[in-house]
Write an enzyme that holds these catalytic residues in place. Structure first.
Site, PDB file in Angstrom:
ATOM      1  N   ASP A 146       7.995  -8.785   3.042  1.00  0.00           N
ATOM      2  CA  ASP A 146       7.916  -9.363   1.695  1.00  0.00           C
ATOM      3  C   ASP A 146       6.802 -10.418   1.671  1.00  0.00           C
ATOM      4  OD1 ASP A 146       8.200 -10.662  -0.700  1.00  0.00           O
ATOM      5  OD2 ASP A 146      10.347 -11.056  -0.489  1.00  0.00           O
TER       6      ASP A 146
ATOM      7  N   ILE B  60      -5.714   0.624 -14.934  1.00  0.00           N
ATOM      8  CA  ILE B  60      -5.836   1.595 -13.844  1.00  0.00           C
ATOM      9  C   ILE B  60      -4.636   2.532 -13.901  1.00  0.00           C
ATOM     10  CG2 ILE B  60      -6.105   1.913 -11.345  1.00  0.00           C
ATOM     11  CD1 ILE B  60      -8.399   0.301 -12.783  1.00  0.00           C
TER      12      ILE B  60
ATOM     13  N   TYR C  92       2.278 -13.052 -15.753  1.00  0.00           N
ATOM     14  CA  TYR C  92       1.337 -12.224 -14.979  1.00  0.00           C
ATOM     15  C   TYR C  92      -0.085 -12.769 -15.093  1.00  0.00           C
ATOM     16  CZ  TYR C  92      -0.984  -7.860 -13.474  1.00  0.00           C
ATOM     17  OH  TYR C  92      -1.758  -6.934 -12.825  1.00  0.00           O
TER      18      TYR C  92
ATOM     19  N   ASN D  93      -3.048  -7.259  -2.092  1.00  0.00           N
ATOM     20  CA  ASN D  93      -2.927  -6.347  -3.241  1.00  0.00           C
ATOM     21  C   ASN D  93      -1.535  -6.342  -3.877  1.00  0.00           C
ATOM     22  OD1 ASN D  93      -3.588  -3.715  -4.802  1.00  0.00           O
ATOM     23  ND2 ASN D  93      -1.822  -3.155  -3.549  1.00  0.00           N
TER      24      ASN D  93
ATOM     25  N   LYS E  97      -2.519 -14.307 -12.099  1.00  0.00           N
ATOM     26  CA  LYS E  97      -3.826 -13.716 -11.764  1.00  0.00           C
ATOM     27  C   LYS E  97      -4.956 -14.733 -11.954  1.00  0.00           C
ATOM     28  CE  LYS E  97      -2.259  -9.639 -10.616  1.00  0.00           C
ATOM     29  NZ  LYS E  97      -2.255  -9.236  -9.192  1.00  0.00           N
TER      30      LYS E  97
ATOM     31  N   ALA F 264      -1.018 -15.804 -15.828  1.00  0.00           N
ATOM     32  CA  ALA F 264      -1.106 -17.097 -15.119  1.00  0.00           C
ATOM     33  C   ALA F 264      -1.245 -16.867 -13.616  1.00  0.00           C
ATOM     34  CB  ALA F 264       0.131 -17.944 -15.418  1.00  0.00           C
TER      35      ALA F 264
ATOM     36  N   ALA G 253       0.816  -1.229   0.000  1.00  0.00           N
ATOM     37  CA  ALA G 253       0.000   0.000   0.000  1.00  0.00           C
ATOM     38  C   ALA G 253       0.845   1.272   0.000  1.00  0.00           C
ATOM     39  CB  ALA G 253      -0.958  -0.012   1.192  1.00  0.00           C
ATOM     40  N   SER G 254       2.124   1.157  -0.309  1.00  0.00           N
ATOM     41  CA  SER G 254       2.953   2.365  -0.300  1.00  0.00           C
ATOM     42  C   SER G 254       2.654   3.268  -1.490  1.00  0.00           C
ATOM     43  CB  SER G 254       4.436   1.979  -0.297  1.00  0.00           C
ATOM     44  OG  SER G 254       4.692   1.024  -1.305  1.00  0.00           O
ATOM     45  N   ARG G 255       2.027   2.720  -2.517  1.00  0.00           N
ATOM     46  CA  ARG G 255       1.692   3.525  -3.707  1.00  0.00           C
ATOM     47  C   ARG G 255       0.565   2.853  -4.485  1.00  0.00           C
ATOM     48  NH1 ARG G 255       5.279   0.866  -7.593  1.00  0.00           N
ATOM     49  NH2 ARG G 255       6.738  -0.356  -6.369  1.00  0.00           N
TER      50      ARG G 255
HETATM   51  P1  NAP Z   1       2.287  -0.574  -7.984  1.00  0.00           P
HETATM   52  O1  NAP Z   1       1.955   0.875  -8.115  1.00  0.00           O
HETATM   53  O2  NAP Z   1       3.494  -1.109  -8.657  1.00  0.00           O
HETATM   54  O3  NAP Z   1       2.404  -0.890  -6.390  1.00  0.00           O
HETATM   55  C1  NAP Z   1       2.737  -2.180  -5.963  1.00  0.00           C
HETATM   56  C2  NAP Z   1       2.747  -2.219  -4.440  1.00  0.00           C
HETATM   57  O4  NAP Z   1       3.078  -3.560  -4.049  1.00  0.00           O
HETATM   58  C3  NAP Z   1       3.805  -1.306  -3.818  1.00  0.00           C
HETATM   59  O5  NAP Z   1       3.313  -0.812  -2.589  1.00  0.00           O
HETATM   60  C4  NAP Z   1       4.975  -2.266  -3.573  1.00  0.00           C
HETATM   61  O6  NAP Z   1       5.823  -1.869  -2.479  1.00  0.00           O
HETATM   62  C5  NAP Z   1       4.228  -3.516  -3.186  1.00  0.00           C
HETATM   63  N1  NAP Z   1       4.995  -4.742  -3.353  1.00  0.00           N
HETATM   64  C6  NAP Z   1       5.614  -5.201  -4.463  1.00  0.00           C
HETATM   65  N2  NAP Z   1       6.192  -6.380  -4.198  1.00  0.00           N
HETATM   66  C7  NAP Z   1       5.933  -6.680  -2.902  1.00  0.00           C
HETATM   67  C8  NAP Z   1       6.262  -7.751  -2.033  1.00  0.00           C
HETATM   68  N3  NAP Z   1       7.001  -8.789  -2.445  1.00  0.00           N
HETATM   69  N4  NAP Z   1       5.818  -7.719  -0.753  1.00  0.00           N
HETATM   70  C9  NAP Z   1       5.071  -6.678  -0.295  1.00  0.00           C
HETATM   71  N5  NAP Z   1       4.739  -5.641  -1.063  1.00  0.00           N
HETATM   72  C10 NAP Z   1       5.166  -5.637  -2.353  1.00  0.00           C
HETATM   73  O7  NAP Z   1       1.077  -1.512  -8.447  1.00  0.00           O
HETATM   74  P2  NAP Z   1      -0.462  -1.138  -8.730  1.00  0.00           P
HETATM   75  O8  NAP Z   1      -0.587  -0.728 -10.136  1.00  0.00           O
HETATM   76  O9  NAP Z   1      -0.990  -0.270  -7.659  1.00  0.00           O
HETATM   77  O10 NAP Z   1      -1.132  -2.609  -8.619  1.00  0.00           O
HETATM   78  C11 NAP Z   1      -1.635  -3.132  -7.389  1.00  0.00           C
HETATM   79  C12 NAP Z   1      -2.270  -4.483  -7.643  1.00  0.00           C
HETATM   80  O11 NAP Z   1      -3.303  -4.354  -8.624  1.00  0.00           O
HETATM   81  C13 NAP Z   1      -1.293  -5.525  -8.198  1.00  0.00           C
HETATM   82  O12 NAP Z   1      -1.612  -6.806  -7.685  1.00  0.00           O
HETATM   83  C14 NAP Z   1      -1.552  -5.475  -9.683  1.00  0.00           C
HETATM   84  O13 NAP Z   1      -1.195  -6.672 -10.325  1.00  0.00           O
HETATM   85  C15 NAP Z   1      -3.049  -5.228  -9.703  1.00  0.00           C
HETATM   86  N6  NAP Z   1      -3.520  -4.637 -10.964  1.00  0.00           N
HETATM   87  C16 NAP Z   1      -3.092  -3.412 -11.375  1.00  0.00           C
HETATM   88  C17 NAP Z   1      -3.570  -2.885 -12.571  1.00  0.00           C
HETATM   89  C18 NAP Z   1      -3.141  -1.522 -13.090  1.00  0.00           C
HETATM   90  O14 NAP Z   1      -3.535  -1.168 -14.210  1.00  0.00           O
HETATM   91  N7  NAP Z   1      -2.389  -0.739 -12.341  1.00  0.00           N
HETATM   92  C19 NAP Z   1      -4.480  -3.622 -13.343  1.00  0.00           C
HETATM   93  C20 NAP Z   1      -4.891  -4.863 -12.895  1.00  0.00           C
HETATM   94  C21 NAP Z   1      -4.418  -5.358 -11.691  1.00  0.00           C
HETATM   95  P3  NAP Z   1       7.145  -0.945  -2.749  1.00  0.00           P
HETATM   96  O15 NAP Z   1       6.634   0.448  -3.039  1.00  0.00           O
HETATM   97  O16 NAP Z   1       7.891  -0.980  -1.466  1.00  0.00           O
HETATM   98  O17 NAP Z   1       7.872  -1.559  -3.910  1.00  0.00           O
END
Ligand code: NAP
Length: 248
Positions: free
Chosen positions: A64, A189, A156, A91, A160, A158, A14-16
């Site tokens: 992690d 998104i 990815y 998430n 999901k 697979a 949830a950091s971003r």
């Molecule tokens: P994002 O901006 O890249 O953020 C990913 C988050 O996950 C960050 O807080 C990151 O922490 C954390 N993270 C990564 N690896 C981790 C680990 N091993 N353990 C704990 N935390 C971890 O991603 P997002 O776009 O918000 O996506 C969030 C979720 O929605 C994901 O599951 C993604 O597959 C899904 N999703 C996204 C989209 C899209 O269009 N954005 C579409 C469909 C599904 P750090 O900041 O510390 O690296």
């Protein structure tokens, strides 16, 4: 009306991006939030401070999600710090995109570990506490790509698709104990991550979406809020597409 007053929730990653959006909406609705991140210490601190204006308990944990022992320890730490775990939002996720011909074994394994194994790790870690409480809502972040596939994202997609099968199985196993488990499948998104994408491509993708725009973290957060709250007490084992009509 606050929908999560007094509920203790864990949100991974949830950091971003989407996770941060979920934390913001949950905080507005009175939840106490334990959130995780992998490396963004500074962003996590800023989020903790920003959300504490809502007078709920907010705490970031560097953990992690792909590490089984770390997930188990996290659930124990959250129980100690918060007293219960009512909602888990899995998430955290990553992409390592490539066509199959160029995809390395490491990139396949990493994506499966962070996206899918993390969901197993965290669900297993919280399940004993939820079973004792005879209550809980688990929400897994999938993707429309897990339903329809996507060239260049076999790893990815697979991961999901596996999340969707896991979600349905957990809903069947834990339903009799009043523990619900659902997936959300976001479409495109727009987050900080997508800001670096080629503007022409992004415009093209927006045009392909029936609602003519990319989603934002709040679109996903509002659906997550519904699934976390008592508004959805008869919803379990579902994959809900939140994609502006991209997948019908
Ligand atoms: P994002 O901006 O890249 O953020 C990913 C988050 O996950 C960050 O807080 C990151 O922490 C954390 N993270 C990564 N690896 C981790 C680990 N091993 N353990 C704990 N935390 C971890 O991603 P997002 O776009 O918000 O996506 C969030 C979720 O929605 C994901 O599951 C993604 O597959 C899904 N999703 C996204 C989209 C899209 O269009 N954005 C579409 C469909 C599904 P750090 O900041 O510390 O690296």
């Amino acid at each position: 009306m606050k929908l999560l007053e007094g509920k203790n929730v864990i949100i991974t990653g949830a950091s971003r991006g989407i996770g941060k959006g979920i934390a913001e909406v949950f905080a507005e609705h009175g939840a106490n939030i334990a959130f995780t991140y992998r490396s963004s210490d500074e962003k996590a601190k800023v989020l903790e401070q920003a959300l504490s204006v809502n007078k709920c308990k907010i705490k970031g944990y560097k953990s992690d999600a792909s590490d089984f022992q770390a997930a188990d320890q996290l659930a124990k730490d959250v129980m100690k710090d918060f007293g219960s775990i009512d909602v888990l939002v899995n998430n955290a996720g990553i992409t390592k995109d490539a066509l199959l011909i160029r995809m390395s074994e490491q990139d396949f394994d990493n994506v499966m570990a962070v996206n899918m194994k993390s969901v197993f790790n965290m669900t297993k870690a919280v399940s004993s506490f939820m079973l004792k409480a005879k209550s809980g809502s688990i929400i897994n972040m999938s993707s429309v790509v897990g339903v329809k596939g996507n060239a260049g994202q076999a790893n990815y997609a697979a991961s999901k698709a596996a999340i969707n099968g896991f979600t349905k199985s957990i809903a069947l196993e834990l339903g009799s104990r009043n523990i619900r488990c659902n997936s959300i499948a976001p479409g495109f998104i727009e987050t900080e991550m997508t800001e670096s994408l080629d503007k022409k491509n992004v415009e093209h993708w927006r045009e392909q979406i029936p609602l003519k725009r990319g989603g934002n973290p709040k679109d996903i957060a509002n659906t997550t809020l519904f699934l976390a709250s008592d508004l959805s007490t008869y919803v379990t084992g579902q994959v809900i597409n939140v994609c502006g009509g991209m997948l019908t």
